[in-house]
Scaffold this motif. Sequence first.
Motif, PDB file in Angstrom:
ATOM      1  N   HIS A 126       0.829  -1.194   0.000  1.00  0.00           N
ATOM      2  CA  HIS A 126       0.000   0.000   0.000  1.00  0.00           C
ATOM      3  C   HIS A 126       0.871   1.255   0.000  1.00  0.00           C
ATOM      4  CE1 HIS A 126      -3.744   2.106   1.876  1.00  0.00           C
ATOM      5  NE2 HIS A 126      -3.758   2.171   0.567  1.00  0.00           N
ATOM      6  N   ARG A 127       1.904   1.273   0.847  1.00  0.00           N
ATOM      7  CA  ARG A 127       2.832   2.405   0.876  1.00  0.00           C
ATOM      8  C   ARG A 127       3.505   2.569  -0.481  1.00  0.00           C
ATOM      9  NH1 ARG A 127       4.404  -0.022   5.679  1.00  0.00           N
ATOM     10  NH2 ARG A 127       6.356  -0.703   4.733  1.00  0.00           N
ATOM     11  N   GLN A 128       3.900   1.451  -1.071  1.00  0.00           N
ATOM     12  CA  GLN A 128       4.550   1.505  -2.380  1.00  0.00           C
ATOM     13  C   GLN A 128       3.610   2.103  -3.420  1.00  0.00           C
ATOM     14  OE1 GLN A 128       7.184  -1.719  -4.093  1.00  0.00           O
ATOM     15  NE2 GLN A 128       5.358  -2.002  -5.334  1.00  0.00           N
ATOM     16  N   GLN A 129       2.327   1.742  -3.368  1.00  0.00           N
ATOM     17  CA  GLN A 129       1.363   2.266  -4.336  1.00  0.00           C
ATOM     18  C   GLN A 129       1.217   3.780  -4.193  1.00  0.00           C
ATOM     19  OE1 GLN A 129       0.227   0.365  -6.693  1.00  0.00           O
ATOM     20  NE2 GLN A 129      -1.239   1.725  -7.683  1.00  0.00           N
ATOM     21  N   PHE A 130       1.246   4.283  -2.955  1.00  0.00           N
ATOM     22  CA  PHE A 130       1.192   5.733  -2.739  1.00  0.00           C
ATOM     23  C   PHE A 130       2.311   6.413  -3.528  1.00  0.00           C
ATOM     24  CE2 PHE A 130      -0.277   5.106   1.983  1.00  0.00           C
ATOM     25  CZ  PHE A 130      -1.552   4.745   1.568  1.00  0.00           C
ATOM     26  N   VAL A 131       3.521   5.873  -3.376  1.00  0.00           N
ATOM     27  CA  VAL A 131       4.693   6.471  -3.995  1.00  0.00           C
ATOM     28  C   VAL A 131       4.669   6.266  -5.511  1.00  0.00           C
ATOM     29  CG1 VAL A 131       7.220   6.392  -4.112  1.00  0.00           C
ATOM     30  CG2 VAL A 131       6.057   6.226  -1.892  1.00  0.00           C
ATOM     31  N   LEU A 132       4.273   5.085  -5.961  1.00  0.00           N
ATOM     32  CA  LEU A 132       4.223   4.822  -7.406  1.00  0.00           C
ATOM     33  C   LEU A 132       3.283   5.784  -8.117  1.00  0.00           C
ATOM     34  CD1 LEU A 132       4.261   0.915  -7.538  1.00  0.00           C
ATOM     35  CD2 LEU A 132       6.135   2.505  -8.067  1.00  0.00           C
ATOM     36  N   HIS A 133       2.187   6.155  -7.478  1.00  0.00           N
ATOM     37  CA  HIS A 133       1.260   7.114  -8.076  1.00  0.00           C
ATOM     38  C   HIS A 133       1.961   8.451  -8.319  1.00  0.00           C
ATOM     39  CE1 HIS A 133      -2.709   8.975  -8.832  1.00  0.00           C
ATOM     40  NE2 HIS A 133      -2.129  10.041  -8.289  1.00  0.00           N
ATOM     41  N   GLU A 134       2.740   8.901  -7.352  1.00  0.00           N
ATOM     42  CA  GLU A 134       3.456  10.168  -7.510  1.00  0.00           C
ATOM     43  C   GLU A 134       4.572  10.039  -8.545  1.00  0.00           C
ATOM     44  OE1 GLU A 134       2.021  12.770  -6.271  1.00  0.00           O
ATOM     45  OE2 GLU A 134       0.615  11.460  -5.201  1.00  0.00           O
ATOM     46  N   LEU A 135       5.264   8.899  -8.557  1.00  0.00           N
ATOM     47  CA  LEU A 135       6.285   8.673  -9.581  1.00  0.00           C
ATOM     48  C   LEU A 135       5.655   8.665 -10.968  1.00  0.00           C
ATOM     49  CD1 LEU A 135       8.537   5.916  -7.960  1.00  0.00           C
ATOM     50  CD2 LEU A 135       8.928   8.390  -8.041  1.00  0.00           C
ATOM     51  N   ALA A 136       4.449   8.125 -11.072  1.00  0.00           N
ATOM     52  CA  ALA A 136       3.745   8.101 -12.362  1.00  0.00           C
ATOM     53  C   ALA A 136       3.511   9.521 -12.871  1.00  0.00           C
ATOM     54  CB  ALA A 136       2.427   7.337 -12.231  1.00  0.00           C
ATOM     55  N   HIS A 137       3.128  10.438 -11.982  1.00  0.00           N
ATOM     56  CA  HIS A 137       2.965  11.839 -12.404  1.00  0.00           C
ATOM     57  C   HIS A 137       4.283  12.380 -12.971  1.00  0.00           C
ATOM     58  CE1 HIS A 137      -1.091  12.750 -11.169  1.00  0.00           C
ATOM     59  NE2 HIS A 137      -0.876  12.368  -9.915  1.00  0.00           N
ATOM     60  N   MET A 138       5.401  12.052 -12.335  1.00  0.00           N
ATOM     61  CA  MET A 138       6.704  12.512 -12.821  1.00  0.00           C
ATOM     62  C   MET A 138       7.024  11.905 -14.173  1.00  0.00           C
ATOM     63  SD  MET A 138       9.061  12.247  -9.440  1.00  0.00           S
ATOM     64  CE  MET A 138       8.336  12.553  -7.844  1.00  0.00           C
ATOM     65  N   ILE A 139       6.818  10.589 -14.296  1.00  0.00           N
ATOM     66  CA  ILE A 139       7.116   9.873 -15.537  1.00  0.00           C
ATOM     67  C   ILE A 139       6.281  10.414 -16.693  1.00  0.00           C
ATOM     68  CG2 ILE A 139       6.914   7.619 -16.688  1.00  0.00           C
ATOM     69  CD1 ILE A 139       7.544   6.399 -13.851  1.00  0.00           C
ATOM     70  N   LEU A 140       5.034  10.729 -16.407  1.00  0.00           N
ATOM     71  CA  LEU A 140       4.119  11.223 -17.435  1.00  0.00           C
ATOM     72  C   LEU A 140       4.334  12.700 -17.757  1.00  0.00           C
ATOM     73  CD1 LEU A 140       0.975   9.350 -16.146  1.00  0.00           C
ATOM     74  CD2 LEU A 140       2.119   8.945 -18.347  1.00  0.00           C
ATOM     75  N   GLY A 141       5.170  13.353 -16.969  1.00  0.00           N
ATOM     76  CA  GLY A 141       5.442  14.770 -17.221  1.00  0.00           C
ATOM     77  C   GLY A 141       4.269  15.670 -16.881  1.00  0.00           C
ATOM     78  N   HIS A 142       3.444  15.242 -15.932  1.00  0.00           N
ATOM     79  CA  HIS A 142       2.307  16.075 -15.554  1.00  0.00           C
ATOM     80  C   HIS A 142       2.798  17.376 -14.940  1.00  0.00           C
ATOM     81  CE1 HIS A 142      -0.633  12.442 -15.353  1.00  0.00           C
ATOM     82  NE2 HIS A 142      -0.393  12.848 -16.590  1.00  0.00           N
ATOM     83  N   ASN A 143       2.198  18.456 -15.368  1.00  0.00           N
ATOM     84  CA  ASN A 143       2.559  19.781 -14.879  1.00  0.00           C
ATOM     85  C   ASN A 143       1.330  20.367 -14.203  1.00  0.00           C
ATOM     86  OD1 ASN A 143       3.327  22.386 -14.441  1.00  0.00           O
ATOM     87  ND2 ASN A 143       3.965  22.771 -16.548  1.00  0.00           N
ATOM     88  N   PHE A 144       1.420  20.604 -12.927  1.00  0.00           N
ATOM     89  CA  PHE A 144       0.279  21.109 -12.175  1.00  0.00           C
ATOM     90  C   PHE A 144       0.406  22.603 -11.927  1.00  0.00           C
ATOM     91  CE2 PHE A 144       0.616  16.626 -11.375  1.00  0.00           C
ATOM     92  CZ  PHE A 144      -0.676  16.216 -11.614  1.00  0.00           C
ATOM     93  N   ASP A 145       1.155  23.252 -12.773  1.00  0.00           N
ATOM     94  CA  ASP A 145       1.436  24.675 -12.675  1.00  0.00           C
ATOM     95  C   ASP A 145       0.357  25.558 -13.270  1.00  0.00           C
ATOM     96  OD1 ASP A 145       3.636  25.701 -11.538  1.00  0.00           O
ATOM     97  OD2 ASP A 145       4.760  25.903 -13.400  1.00  0.00           O
TER      98      ASP A 145
END
Length: 154
Positions: A74-93
């Motif tokens: 479960h902890r790993q999934q929390f972090v993987l979700h955030e890593l996915a945003h980085m990998i996908l280049g999501h910009n929340f700016d």
Amino acid sequence: MNNDVSASAAVAGLDLGETFTFDELVSAVQRRRRRRLRIVELVDLGDHDGLCAVWLMTDGEDLVLHAHSDSALHRQQFVLHELAHMILGHNFDDDPEAPDFLLPDIPRNTRRRLLRRQDLDTVEEVVAETLADRLAAAIRGSAMLRSRYLEIFG
């Protein structure tokens, strides 16, 4: 845009193959972003806060803060979700609806990212969670391959 294709292309760009460890993934994300990545558990953060993890960007590093869970997966999934945003280049700016007067001591892009997390049905959140699931499967696949090797070759 086909989100499945863009997620596959983003992961392929990490050059990790079909299976990899969590540590290999973190290293690949750091290399791609050319930034240090720190992952920190916040013991006091929990389900009652409505926030499992958050990705914060400073001038010098990426920081993933995540809630405690008794389940390592479960902890790993929390972090993987955030890593996915980085990998996908999501910009929340670029969220024009995020009020500037809230949390004035927090940088604008961080504030917008935190406020936007309340809407979990956005395309970005759904795609990030889908990619996090794919990353988790690849990590499990790596663990299974390694354990079979040990079973066979000791």
